[in-house]
Design an enzyme around this catalytic site. Structure first.
Site, PDB file in Angstrom:
ATOM      1  N   CYS A 120     -79.489  -3.746 -13.504  1.00 34.41           N
ATOM      2  CA  CYS A 120     -80.569  -3.330 -14.407  1.00 34.41           C
ATOM      3  C   CYS A 120     -81.805  -4.197 -14.178  1.00 34.41           C
ATOM      4  O   CYS A 120     -82.935  -3.696 -14.110  1.00 34.41           O
ATOM      5  CB  CYS A 120     -80.068  -3.417 -15.848  1.00 34.41           C
ATOM      6  SG  CYS A 120     -81.254  -2.923 -17.088  1.00 34.41           S
ATOM      7  N   CYS A 121     -81.606  -5.519 -14.034  1.00 36.41           N
ATOM      8  CA  CYS A 121     -82.742  -6.411 -13.769  1.00 36.41           C
ATOM      9  C   CYS A 121     -83.426  -6.049 -12.455  1.00 36.41           C
ATOM     10  O   CYS A 121     -84.636  -6.147 -12.324  1.00 36.41           O
ATOM     11  CB  CYS A 121     -82.299  -7.874 -13.709  1.00 36.41           C
ATOM     12  SG  CYS A 121     -82.136  -8.678 -15.313  1.00 36.41           S
ATOM     13  N   CYS A 215     -80.648  -8.370 -24.236  1.00 34.47           N
ATOM     14  CA  CYS A 215     -80.117  -9.498 -23.456  1.00 34.47           C
ATOM     15  C   CYS A 215     -80.631 -10.845 -23.949  1.00 34.47           C
ATOM     16  O   CYS A 215     -80.517 -11.850 -23.247  1.00 34.47           O
ATOM     17  CB  CYS A 215     -80.481  -9.325 -21.980  1.00 34.47           C
ATOM     18  SG  CYS A 215     -79.845  -7.783 -21.302  1.00 34.47           S
ATOM     19  N   CYS A 240     -82.797 -13.877 -13.482  1.00 27.24           N
ATOM     20  CA  CYS A 240     -82.741 -12.424 -13.385  1.00 27.24           C
ATOM     21  C   CYS A 240     -83.142 -11.930 -12.002  1.00 27.24           C
ATOM     22  O   CYS A 240     -83.222 -10.758 -11.756  1.00 27.24           O
ATOM     23  CB  CYS A 240     -83.643 -11.796 -14.431  1.00 27.24           C
ATOM     24  SG  CYS A 240     -85.316 -12.400 -14.303  1.00 27.24           S
TER      25      CYS A 240
HETATM   26 FE1  SF4 Z   1     -81.913  -4.916 -18.099  1.00 25.05          FE
HETATM   27 FE2  SF4 Z   1     -81.172  -6.945 -19.686  1.00 25.05          FE
HETATM   28 FE3  SF4 Z   1     -82.232  -7.390 -17.241  1.00 25.05          FE
HETATM   29 FE4  SF4 Z   1     -83.723  -6.474 -19.266  1.00 25.05          FE
HETATM   30  S1  SF4 Z   1     -82.719  -8.495 -19.113  1.00 25.05           S
HETATM   31  S2  SF4 Z   1     -83.768  -5.763 -17.184  1.00 25.05           S
HETATM   32  S3  SF4 Z   1     -82.278  -5.052 -20.296  1.00 25.05           S
HETATM   33  S4  SF4 Z   1     -80.248  -6.412 -17.741  1.00 25.05           S
END
Ligand code: SF4
Length: 259
Positions: A120-121, A215, A240
């Site tokens: 997701c990141c 998160c 991330c």
């Molecule tokens: Fe996705 Fe969480 Fe990363 Fe944001 S911090 S991009 S919601 S995994």
């Protein structure tokens, strides 16, 4: 409880699009410069950044932020306050809609709790950041050594970016300045108060390091600020992908494939 450290400046990566005539980036030059500036104040470091990247820097000075689509309402409010107070427009980098749709359709909205935050990141943060940096020769981050003993304890005040490419293409074409690397969180807070800098209102609710809403959570007194991020994952590798060059061998597995 009043937050000990500040992360409100972290979501806003200040970027510098430098002057045309810039010398070739040599990693050794920046290692030397980082040593020379190790004990310099953030303002002296910024002065060197501006000096090094030319006279046109004032008109090319830009502020960008990543809008992942999953930020807290307070964070959007904070962006708006910053824009109004300083009379600027923040350049928001959004994720690619097709990539987000594909991820959410195949895995749902909260896949990161099940198989880790990297995918997701990568879609919502790393690729949009990569696009933004491709238009630059240097960028300035708010990273501090005391934010994360696991991943940030050795960041230099300036370095050739080990992960992202600048406008000239190729790893090694982008310079990354970390002017507050050696500043402690408490000193950042003192400076923000003295200068009346707006801060994210989540800080007064116990949030220290602030990222996306699903998160990020507040931390208890005595807990380290990164414990409020991706708390269901390995504590040592909480990056991330934006600063994944900080991750040393031995704890890289979690970020493999992060593009
Ligand atoms: Fe996705 Fe969480 Fe990363 Fe944001 S911090 S991009 S919601 S995994």
């Amino acid at each position: 409880a009043e937050p000990k450290t500040n992360a409100s400046i972290v979501p806003i990566a200040t970027t510098i699009a430098a002057a045309e005539a810039v010398e070739k980036v040599e990693p050794e030059d920046y290692e030397r410069l980082a040593k020379e500036l190790e004990n310099a104040s953030p303002l002296e470091i910024i002065d060197r950044a501006l000096e090094k990247f030319g006279n046109d820097i004032a008109i090319a000075f830009r502020v960008f932020s990543l809008d992942t689509g999953r930020l807290n309402p307070e964070t959007y409010q904070f962006f708006d306050t910053v824009e109004k107070q300083y009379g600027i427009r923040i350049e928001y980098m959004f994720p690619d809609a097709v990539e987000v749709q594909a991820l959410v359709r195949s895995k749902g909205l909260f896949s990161f709790y099940e198989d880790g935050h990297q995918e997701c990141c990568r879609v919502r943060k790393v690729r949009p950041l990569r696009r933004a940096l491709k238009g630059l020769r240097a960028w300035i981050t708010g990273q501090r050594k005391d934010q994360s003993p696991g991943t940030r304890s050795e960041i230099p005040v300036v370095q050739v970016d080990p992960v992202f490419e600048g406008m000239d293409g190729g790893i090694g074409s982008l310079v990354k300045w970390n002017p507050v690397a050696n500043v402690e969180g408490q000193d950042i807070w003192n400076f923000l108060r003295a200068m009346n800098v707006p801060v994210n209102s989540l800080h007064s609710q116990g949030y220290v390091s602030i990222g996306c809403e699903p998160c990020t959570r507040p931390v208890l007194p005595g807990q380290h600020e990164r414990e409020g991020r991706w708390w269901w994952e390995d504590a040592k590798a909480k990056e991330c992908g934006l600063h994944k060059g900080n991750i040393k061998e031995g704890n890289t597995a979690q970020l493999n494939g992060n593009g």
